[in-house]
Design a protein around this motif. Structure first.
Motif, PDB file in Angstrom:
ATOM      1  N   GLU A 177       1.315  -4.702  22.817  1.00  0.00           N
ATOM      2  CA  GLU A 177       1.454  -4.878  21.371  1.00  0.00           C
ATOM      3  C   GLU A 177       0.407  -5.845  20.828  1.00  0.00           C
ATOM      4  OE1 GLU A 177       6.216  -4.395  20.477  1.00  0.00           O
ATOM      5  OE2 GLU A 177       5.552  -6.191  21.553  1.00  0.00           O
ATOM      6  N   LEU A 178       0.232  -6.978  21.521  1.00  0.00           N
ATOM      7  CA  LEU A 178      -0.694  -7.981  21.009  1.00  0.00           C
ATOM      8  C   LEU A 178      -2.138  -7.515  21.111  1.00  0.00           C
ATOM      9  CD1 LEU A 178      -0.958 -10.681  19.673  1.00  0.00           C
ATOM     10  CD2 LEU A 178      -0.980 -11.776  21.930  1.00  0.00           C
ATOM     11  N   LEU A 179      -2.466  -6.737  22.131  1.00  0.00           N
ATOM     12  CA  LEU A 179      -3.825  -6.198  22.236  1.00  0.00           C
ATOM     13  C   LEU A 179      -4.106  -5.254  21.071  1.00  0.00           C
ATOM     14  CD1 LEU A 179      -6.473  -5.963  23.751  1.00  0.00           C
ATOM     15  CD2 LEU A 179      -5.462  -4.169  25.167  1.00  0.00           C
ATOM     16  N   MET A 180      -3.118  -4.442  20.710  1.00  0.00           N
ATOM     17  CA  MET A 180      -3.277  -3.518  19.592  1.00  0.00           C
ATOM     18  C   MET A 180      -3.419  -4.278  18.271  1.00  0.00           C
ATOM     19  SD  MET A 180      -0.716  -0.416  18.375  1.00  0.00           S
ATOM     20  CE  MET A 180      -0.383  -0.026  20.088  1.00  0.00           C
ATOM     21  N   ILE A 181      -2.563  -5.278  18.068  1.00  0.00           N
ATOM     22  CA  ILE A 181      -2.592  -6.059  16.829  1.00  0.00           C
ATOM     23  C   ILE A 181      -3.893  -6.849  16.712  1.00  0.00           C
ATOM     24  CG2 ILE A 181      -1.513  -7.987  15.602  1.00  0.00           C
ATOM     25  CD1 ILE A 181       1.178  -7.030  16.860  1.00  0.00           C
ATOM     26  N   SER A 182      -4.275  -7.517  17.789  1.00  0.00           N
ATOM     27  CA  SER A 182      -5.493  -8.330  17.752  1.00  0.00           C
ATOM     28  C   SER A 182      -6.737  -7.454  17.598  1.00  0.00           C
ATOM     29  CB  SER A 182      -5.595  -9.201  19.005  1.00  0.00           C
ATOM     30  OG  SER A 182      -5.597  -8.424  20.182  1.00  0.00           O
ATOM     31  N   SER A 183      -6.712  -6.230  18.123  1.00  0.00           N
ATOM     32  CA  SER A 183      -7.826  -5.297  17.945  1.00  0.00           C
ATOM     33  C   SER A 183      -7.933  -4.859  16.486  1.00  0.00           C
ATOM     34  CB  SER A 183      -7.644  -4.069  18.839  1.00  0.00           C
ATOM     35  OG  SER A 183      -7.674  -4.411  20.200  1.00  0.00           O
ATOM     36  N   TYR A 184      -6.798  -4.697  15.843  1.00  0.00           N
ATOM     37  CA  TYR A 184      -6.765  -4.298  14.430  1.00  0.00           C
ATOM     38  C   TYR A 184      -7.448  -5.352  13.562  1.00  0.00           C
ATOM     39  CZ  TYR A 184      -4.682  -2.780   9.963  1.00  0.00           C
ATOM     40  OH  TYR A 184      -4.473  -2.350   8.667  1.00  0.00           O
ATOM     41  N   PHE A 185      -7.117  -6.614  13.818  1.00  0.00           N
ATOM     42  CA  PHE A 185      -7.709  -7.695  13.037  1.00  0.00           C
ATOM     43  C   PHE A 185      -9.106  -8.066  13.546  1.00  0.00           C
ATOM     44  CE2 PHE A 185      -3.073  -8.794  12.439  1.00  0.00           C
ATOM     45  CZ  PHE A 185      -3.020  -8.344  11.130  1.00  0.00           C
ATOM     46  N   GLY A 186      -9.274  -8.097  14.866  1.00  0.00           N
ATOM     47  CA  GLY A 186     -10.549  -8.504  15.453  1.00  0.00           C
ATOM     48  C   GLY A 186     -11.697  -7.563  15.114  1.00  0.00           C
ATOM     49  N   SER A 187     -11.402  -6.279  15.020  1.00  0.00           N
ATOM     50  CA  SER A 187     -12.432  -5.278  14.719  1.00  0.00           C
ATOM     51  C   SER A 187     -12.743  -5.184  13.231  1.00  0.00           C
ATOM     52  CB  SER A 187     -11.973  -3.905  15.216  1.00  0.00           C
ATOM     53  OG  SER A 187     -10.822  -3.480  14.484  1.00  0.00           O
ATOM     54  N   GLY A 188     -11.901  -5.797  12.403  1.00  0.00           N
ATOM     55  CA  GLY A 188     -12.090  -5.721  10.958  1.00  0.00           C
ATOM     56  C   GLY A 188     -11.503  -4.458  10.344  1.00  0.00           C
ATOM     57  N   LYS A 189     -10.834  -3.642  11.149  1.00  0.00           N
ATOM     58  CA  LYS A 189     -10.243  -2.396  10.653  1.00  0.00           C
ATOM     59  C   LYS A 189      -9.175  -2.639   9.593  1.00  0.00           C
ATOM     60  CE  LYS A 189     -12.369   0.710  13.259  1.00  0.00           C
ATOM     61  NZ  LYS A 189     -13.200   1.789  12.681  1.00  0.00           N
ATOM     62  N   TYR A 190      -8.584  -3.833   9.608  1.00  0.00           N
ATOM     63  CA  TYR A 190      -7.523  -4.138   8.646  1.00  0.00           C
ATOM     64  C   TYR A 190      -8.026  -4.080   7.199  1.00  0.00           C
ATOM     65  CZ  TYR A 190      -9.577  -8.814   8.113  1.00  0.00           C
ATOM     66  OH  TYR A 190     -10.421  -9.874   7.848  1.00  0.00           O
ATOM     67  N   LYS A 191      -9.349  -4.176   7.031  1.00  0.00           N
ATOM     68  CA  LYS A 191      -9.925  -4.161   5.686  1.00  0.00           C
ATOM     69  C   LYS A 191      -9.959  -2.763   5.078  1.00  0.00           C
ATOM     70  CE  LYS A 191     -13.004  -8.070   6.713  1.00  0.00           C
ATOM     71  NZ  LYS A 191     -14.426  -8.506   6.814  1.00  0.00           N
ATOM     72  N   GLU A 192      -9.943  -1.747   5.924  1.00  0.00           N
ATOM     73  CA  GLU A 192     -10.147  -0.389   5.418  1.00  0.00           C
ATOM     74  C   GLU A 192      -9.150   0.649   5.931  1.00  0.00           C
ATOM     75  OE1 GLU A 192     -13.483   0.921   8.731  1.00  0.00           O
ATOM     76  OE2 GLU A 192     -14.133  -0.251   6.990  1.00  0.00           O
ATOM     77  N   THR A 193      -8.444   0.330   7.010  1.00  0.00           N
ATOM     78  CA  THR A 193      -7.554   1.306   7.635  1.00  0.00           C
ATOM     79  C   THR A 193      -6.115   0.825   7.618  1.00  0.00           C
ATOM     80  OG1 THR A 193      -9.351   1.945   9.143  1.00  0.00           O
ATOM     81  CG2 THR A 193      -7.111   2.660   9.724  1.00  0.00           C
ATOM     82  N   PRO A 194      -5.186   1.633   7.097  1.00  0.00           N
ATOM     83  CA  PRO A 194      -3.765   1.250   7.132  1.00  0.00           C
ATOM     84  C   PRO A 194      -3.303   1.061   8.578  1.00  0.00           C
ATOM     85  CG  PRO A 194      -4.108   3.098   5.645  1.00  0.00           C
ATOM     86  CD  PRO A 194      -5.388   2.912   6.408  1.00  0.00           C
ATOM     87  N   TRP A 195      -2.403   0.115   8.784  1.00  0.00           N
ATOM     88  CA  TRP A 195      -1.902  -0.163  10.120  1.00  0.00           C
ATOM     89  C   TRP A 195      -1.298   1.074  10.769  1.00  0.00           C
ATOM     90  CZ3 TRP A 195      -1.975  -2.598  14.425  1.00  0.00           C
ATOM     91  CH2 TRP A 195      -0.871  -2.581  15.301  1.00  0.00           C
ATOM     92  N   SER A 196      -0.575   1.881  10.002  1.00  0.00           N
ATOM     93  CA  SER A 196       0.082   3.069  10.558  1.00  0.00           C
ATOM     94  C   SER A 196      -0.937   4.050  11.138  1.00  0.00           C
ATOM     95  CB  SER A 196       0.920   3.767   9.485  1.00  0.00           C
ATOM     96  OG  SER A 196       0.114   4.130   8.369  1.00  0.00           O
ATOM     97  N   VAL A 197      -2.096   4.159  10.486  1.00  0.00           N
ATOM     98  CA  VAL A 197      -3.155   5.057  10.961  1.00  0.00           C
ATOM     99  C   VAL A 197      -3.815   4.475  12.209  1.00  0.00           C
ATOM    100  CG1 VAL A 197      -5.373   6.135  10.408  1.00  0.00           C
ATOM    101  CG2 VAL A 197      -3.586   5.956   8.651  1.00  0.00           C
ATOM    102  N   PHE A 198      -4.133   3.187  12.157  1.00  0.00           N
ATOM    103  CA  PHE A 198      -4.768   2.526  13.296  1.00  0.00           C
ATOM    104  C   PHE A 198      -3.870   2.591  14.524  1.00  0.00           C
ATOM    105  CE2 PHE A 198      -5.512  -1.153  16.009  1.00  0.00           C
ATOM    106  CZ  PHE A 198      -6.885  -1.118  16.180  1.00  0.00           C
ATOM    107  N   GLN A 199      -2.594   2.316  14.342  1.00  0.00           N
ATOM    108  CA  GLN A 199      -1.632   2.320  15.447  1.00  0.00           C
ATOM    109  C   GLN A 199      -1.530   3.702  16.082  1.00  0.00           C
ATOM    110  OE1 GLN A 199       2.428   1.539  14.244  1.00  0.00           O
ATOM    111  NE2 GLN A 199       2.882   0.489  16.169  1.00  0.00           N
TER     112      GLN A 199
END
Length: 210
Positions: A177-199
């Protein structure tokens, strides 16, 4: 040397070794400092390192993160914990010891361990935050700031390169879970991609194990 003298010398040597060993065990097992896999008491190395300890999370203090940020901008992950928190200890023992997670976190974040009940004044965004007492137990104002008034432990707080808040994530998280969450924020995807799509699209690294 007589046989009796030799026996006495050996007995004294054994006694000294036992005393030294007991002293080290006492230090290691003090409340709040019991080392977990991949986490060691300051200045004391693990006696029997294992493969999972080859890659460990490089925890630093808040002050160290502030100094490093002046030289190289990087996102910050703050692990807000307390020494009495059982789930915090579980994350230390089971989540942060994962080599895949540790490697990713080390490469993409400054990683801060922050005791929510610390009594040391800390500065953030030009403002000083202090320890405050309450009727039950005290807490640090910076923990309250990071967690938006909801003091829940453990909590992972993600800050961007300018030290602005991205989002606090409360509760225990396993390595996956934490690898997925930290990848979402670390990659900058949170700026353009909804969490549901990224997950939905996220794939664990090959060979990843919890």
């Amino acid at each position: 040397m007589s046989r009796l003298g030799a026996c006495l010398a050996i007995a004294m040597l054994i006694g000294l070794n036992i005393t030294a060993s007991f002293s080290q065990e006492t230090i290691l097992n003090k409340k709040g400092t019991t080392p977990k896999p991949g986490v060691t008491a300051k200045g004391i190395a693990p006696r029997t390192p294992t493969r999972t300890q080859v890659v460990t999370v490089n925890w630093i203090t808040w002050e160290e993160a502030m100094e490093l940020s002046k030289k190289e901008k990087k996102k910050i992950l703050v692990d807000v914990f307390t020494y009495w928190c059982g789930w915090c200890k579980k994350m230390d023992a089971e989540t942060f010891t994962n080599p895949f997670l540790a490697k990713y976190l080390n490469e993409n974040f400054y990683l801060v361990k922050f005791d929510a009940e610390s009594k040391e004044p800390l500065e953030y965004k030009g403002k000083e935050f202090r320890y405050v007492r309450s009727t039950k137990s005290g807490h640090h104002e910076l923990a309250e700031e990071f967690l938006r008034g909801h003091l829940s432990f453990p909590s992972m707080v993600f800050l961007d390169e300018s030290m602005d808040m991205i989002q606090p994530i409360p509760g225990f998280r396993n390595a996956e879970e934490l690898l997925m969450i930290s990848s979402y924020f670390g990659s900058g995807k949170y700026k353009e991609t909804p969490w549901s799509v990224f997950q939905k699209d996220f794939k664990m690294p090959e060979g990843f194990k919890r």
